[in-house]
Enzyme design. Structure first.
Site, PDB file in Angstrom:
ATOM      1  N   LYS A   1      56.978  33.755  26.149  1.00  0.00           N
ATOM      2  CA  LYS A   1      57.624  33.794  27.460  1.00  0.00           C
ATOM      3  C   LYS A   1      59.010  33.177  27.328  1.00  0.00           C
ATOM      4  O   LYS A   1      59.145  32.025  26.935  1.00  0.00           O
ATOM      5  CB  LYS A   1      56.798  33.010  28.497  1.00  0.00           C
TER       6      LYS A   1
ATOM      7  N   GLU B   1      56.137  34.263  37.642  1.00  0.00           N
ATOM      8  CA  GLU B   1      56.909  35.317  36.972  1.00  0.00           C
ATOM      9  C   GLU B   1      56.572  35.471  35.494  1.00  0.00           C
ATOM     10  O   GLU B   1      56.736  36.540  34.927  1.00  0.00           O
ATOM     11  CB  GLU B   1      58.409  35.047  37.148  1.00  0.00           C
TER      12      GLU B   1
ATOM     13  N   LYS C   1      61.699  27.140  44.051  1.00  0.00           N
ATOM     14  CA  LYS C   1      61.101  25.840  43.746  1.00  0.00           C
ATOM     15  C   LYS C   1      61.835  24.735  44.490  1.00  0.00           C
ATOM     16  O   LYS C   1      63.010  24.881  44.803  1.00  0.00           O
ATOM     17  CB  LYS C   1      61.220  25.561  42.234  1.00  0.00           C
TER      18      LYS C   1
ATOM     19  N   ASP D   1      61.835  26.779  30.396  1.00  0.00           N
ATOM     20  CA  ASP D   1      60.791  27.779  30.656  1.00  0.00           C
ATOM     21  C   ASP D   1      60.819  28.922  29.634  1.00  0.00           C
ATOM     22  O   ASP D   1      60.134  29.924  29.791  1.00  0.00           O
ATOM     23  CB  ASP D   1      60.936  28.311  32.085  1.00  0.00           C
TER      24      ASP D   1
ATOM     25  N   ASP E   1      64.019  29.229  35.409  1.00  0.00           N
ATOM     26  CA  ASP E   1      63.068  29.646  36.438  1.00  0.00           C
ATOM     27  C   ASP E   1      63.338  28.881  37.736  1.00  0.00           C
ATOM     28  O   ASP E   1      62.881  27.753  37.905  1.00  0.00           O
ATOM     29  CB  ASP E   1      61.633  29.382  35.948  1.00  0.00           C
TER      30      ASP E   1
ATOM     31  N   ARG F   1      53.800  35.565  33.855  1.00  0.00           N
ATOM     32  CA  ARG F   1      52.740  36.538  33.569  1.00  0.00           C
ATOM     33  C   ARG F   1      53.232  37.973  33.688  1.00  0.00           C
ATOM     34  O   ARG F   1      52.734  38.870  33.016  1.00  0.00           O
ATOM     35  CB  ARG F   1      51.540  36.275  34.493  1.00  0.00           C
TER      36      ARG F   1
HETATM   37  N1  BES Z   1      57.378  27.940  34.736  1.00  0.00           N
HETATM   38  C1  BES Z   1      56.421  27.644  35.742  1.00  0.00           C
HETATM   39  C2  BES Z   1      55.308  26.718  35.260  1.00  0.00           C
HETATM   40  C3  BES Z   1      55.732  25.334  34.846  1.00  0.00           C
HETATM   41  C4  BES Z   1      55.683  24.290  35.751  1.00  0.00           C
HETATM   42  C5  BES Z   1      56.124  25.065  33.555  1.00  0.00           C
HETATM   43  C6  BES Z   1      56.064  23.025  35.369  1.00  0.00           C
HETATM   44  C7  BES Z   1      56.483  23.791  33.170  1.00  0.00           C
HETATM   45  C8  BES Z   1      56.459  22.768  34.083  1.00  0.00           C
HETATM   46  C9  BES Z   1      55.773  28.935  36.219  1.00  0.00           C
HETATM   47  O1  BES Z   1      56.600  30.037  36.219  1.00  0.00           O
HETATM   48  C10 BES Z   1      55.342  28.711  37.632  1.00  0.00           C
HETATM   49  O2  BES Z   1      56.184  28.512  38.448  1.00  0.00           O
HETATM   50  N2  BES Z   1      54.025  28.756  37.860  1.00  0.00           N
HETATM   51  C11 BES Z   1      53.490  28.557  39.146  1.00  0.00           C
HETATM   52  C12 BES Z   1      52.466  29.634  39.395  1.00  0.00           C
HETATM   53  C13 BES Z   1      52.005  29.727  40.828  1.00  0.00           C
HETATM   54  C14 BES Z   1      53.146  30.167  41.701  1.00  0.00           C
HETATM   55  C15 BES Z   1      50.867  30.701  40.906  1.00  0.00           C
HETATM   56  C16 BES Z   1      52.862  27.170  39.193  1.00  0.00           C
HETATM   57  O3  BES Z   1      52.312  26.724  38.186  1.00  0.00           O
HETATM   58  O4  BES Z   1      52.954  26.531  40.238  1.00  0.00           O
HETATM   59 ZN    ZN Z   2      58.105  30.047  34.851  1.00  0.00          ZN
HETATM   60 MN    MN Z   3      57.734  30.197  37.928  1.00  0.00          MN
END
Ligand code: BES
Ligand code: ZN
Ligand code: MN
Length: 519
Positions: free
Chosen positions: A285, A369, A297, A308, A290, A371
């Site tokens: 990935k 995103e 966020k 990310d 992000d 996935r």
């Molecule tokens: N890149 C993030 C996950 C992440 C969070 C990586 C903190 C490193 C540190 C990912 O894209 C994300 O935002 N995931 C969401 C998914 C949810 C919206 C279903 C998450 O984990 O909150």
């Molecule tokens: Zn992400």
């Molecule tokens: Mn994300």
């Protein structure tokens, strides 16, 4: 407006005018040399449990008429693991400085203990001088060439520092104040030979760290792709697919994520052909930043989302390592590179996209995103390369950090043998993984009323539903998914790594390859 050029200083401001250039720091110069009693300079020696000396240190102590023992007694230094005793101008010796580093029960230790010992030695010496000598011998145990080389690897890993954006360079930022280290060890020629492959691995780790640490204005998808192309000098074949090429292939899940960014998305395919046969495949990935997109966020810590792309960085660093050590294996590394931005043209919650596999996805949350990027990258990878196995790495979910913290990466696998091999490689390298469940029971959490699936299954079991989502794009190939959100970025300092980006996964996967898949 999508800007597809690699260097587009006209449309945004890079951190430095030269944008994302290669590493400038020269790594520590490590040599393995024949033991001979040192007479000058900065010297480190090891003390094992209960204050035991190896022959070289015992020799120095005899020369100093017991002054080293006496100093230890005065300082109440017993060789407790993690401690060190720094003797400036040691009495009775012509050395500038003698640093006694506690090595615990190292003689009975595992490989990883030797690597960590190297890191500990570097950490004790780094602030003390430019050049040093390490007397690598112990009471009752002559380190093998492999163990000596592992110590060297630890030193190399610990020497990394990232000071690209510091205009007033300070040694502690560079981490490389220790410019030269001579490791004195019996069997030094064999140790030197054993170190060569470890150096290739360390270079791969450092590359991954650099990519993760680089500011996101310097490293969008086109710049990342250019860094991948640099691997051509090592004999890696590199193809870069731009948005037009991906559109033709139908990669609309990936493209939808990048569509709000002025930086064009990329998919990079790297191939190392060190043997014939079915390749091993690694997929990363690479969200170069992000923001969450329209499902934006919170501001707090959003800057961390420059990391990310740690999965893609690991894949790139791994390809570097395999090529640099001329691994006898056929491997393909694929990285899906996008920037997830809110914009007038950004993807919306409610949008439906058709992935390359033909399956449709309802976008519930534009922040889920990763996935979407991996769905197309995995599908493309398995269909084009028919790999022996496919392993993806992704900073995929915050939920895996809730479950496992920063000590273990989440491991999901559809194949027990592959999972076991990864767990073993994790133990050997200290880059630990912990297996999590996959089960179709979780699938209904992603049912969509309008499309084949939703891109988010909600808060519960967040890391598992993400993995379950990925599995829908994997056919019957052995597959493992490593969720490295907790281990791939924002690392806390250890003896082996002081960098924000730890380069997690390079050593793990190199080890998997070396132990189970090399001809
Ligand atoms: N890149 C993030 C996950 C992440 C969070 C990586 C903190 C490193 C540190 C990912 O894209 C994300 O935002 N995931 C969401 C998914 C949810 C919206 C279903 C998450 O984990 O909150
Ligand atoms: Zn992400
Ligand atoms: Mn994300």
């Amino acid at each position: 407006m999508v800007n597809n050029t690699a260097s587009a200083a006209e449309s945004w401001t890079p951190a430095r005018p030269d944008a994302a250039g290669p590493r400038e720091v020269t790594p520590v110069k490590l040599t393995f040399d024949k033991p001979s009693p040192p007479t000058k300079g900065l010297v480190a020696a090891l003390v094992t449990e209960d204050g035991k000396f190896g022959p070289a240190l015992a020799g120095l102590d005899a020369e100093a008429k017991g002054a080293i023992r006496a100093a230890m007694k005065t300082a109440k230094f017993t060789g407790k693991p993690g401690s060190a005793l720094d003797l400036v101008a040691p009495r009775g010796l012509s050395l500038d400085r003698l640093v006694l580093v506690a090595a615990g029960k190292i003689a009975t230790g595992a490989e990883q203990d030797w690597v960590r010992l190297g890191g500990a030695v570097q950490s004790k010496l780094a602030s003390l001088g430019e050049a040093a000598t390490l007397l690598l011998d112990l009471e009752g145990h002559a380190p093998s060439p492999a163990q000596a080389a592992d110590v060297g690897l630890g030193v190399r890993l610990a020497c990394y520092g990232f000071d690209r954006y510091k205009t007033k360079k300070k040694p502690e930022d560079a981490g490389d104040r220790l410019g030269k280290l001579s490791i004195q060890v019996e069997g030094h020629t064999a140790a030197r030979r054993a170190f060569a492959r470890r150096e290739a691995i360390a270079d791969g780790v450092d590359l991954a760290r650099d990519l993760v640490n680089t500011a996101p204005n310097d490293l969008g998808p086109p710049e990342f792709a250019r860094r991948c192309e640099e691997l051509k000098t090592l004999g890696v074949e590199v193809e870069v697919l731009d948005e037009a090429a991906m559109r033709k292939l139908g990669m609309r899940a990936l493209l939808g994520v990048g569509q709000g960014s002025v930086r064009g998305s990329r998919l990079v395919v790297m191939r190392w052909k060190g043997a014939g046969g079915q390749p091993l495949a690694f997929v990363g990935k690479g969200v170069t930043f992000d923001t969450g997109g329209i499902s934006i966020k919170p501001a707090q810590n959003m800057e961390d989302m420059k990391g990310d792309m740690a999965g893609a960085a690991c894949v790139t660093g791994l390809m570097h390592a395999l090529a640099a050590r001329k691994a006898r294996v056929d491997a393909v590394g694929i990285v899906g590179l996008v920037e997830n931005m809110p914009d007038g043209n950004a993807q919306r919650p409610g949008d439906v996209v058709t992935s390359m596999s033909g399956q449709t996805i309802e976008i519930i949350n534009t922040d889920a995103e990763g996935r979407l990027v991996l769905a197309d990258a995995l599908w493309y990878c398995q269909n084009r390369f028919k790999p022996k196995f496919m392993i993806d790495l992704a900073t995929l979910t915050g939920a895996i950090m809730v479950a496992l913290g920063t000590e273990n990466a989440g491991l999901f696998a559809n194949d027990d043998a592959l999972a076991e091999e990864l767990a073993g490689a994790g133990k050997a390298t200290g880059e630990k993984v912990w297996r999590m469940p996959l089960s179709s029971d979780y699938d209904k959490m992603m049912d969509s009323t309008v499309a084949d699936m939703k891109n988010s299954g909600g808060r519960y079991a967040g890391a598992i539903t993400a993995a379950q989502f990925l599995q829908r794009f994997v056919n019957d190939v052995p597959w493992a998914h490593l969720d490295i959100a907790g281990t791939g970025m924002a690392a806390k300092a250890t003896d082996l790594n002081k960098s924000w980006g730890p380069g997690f996964g390079v050593r793990l996967l190199d080890r998997l390859v070396a132990d189970h898949y090399e001809a």
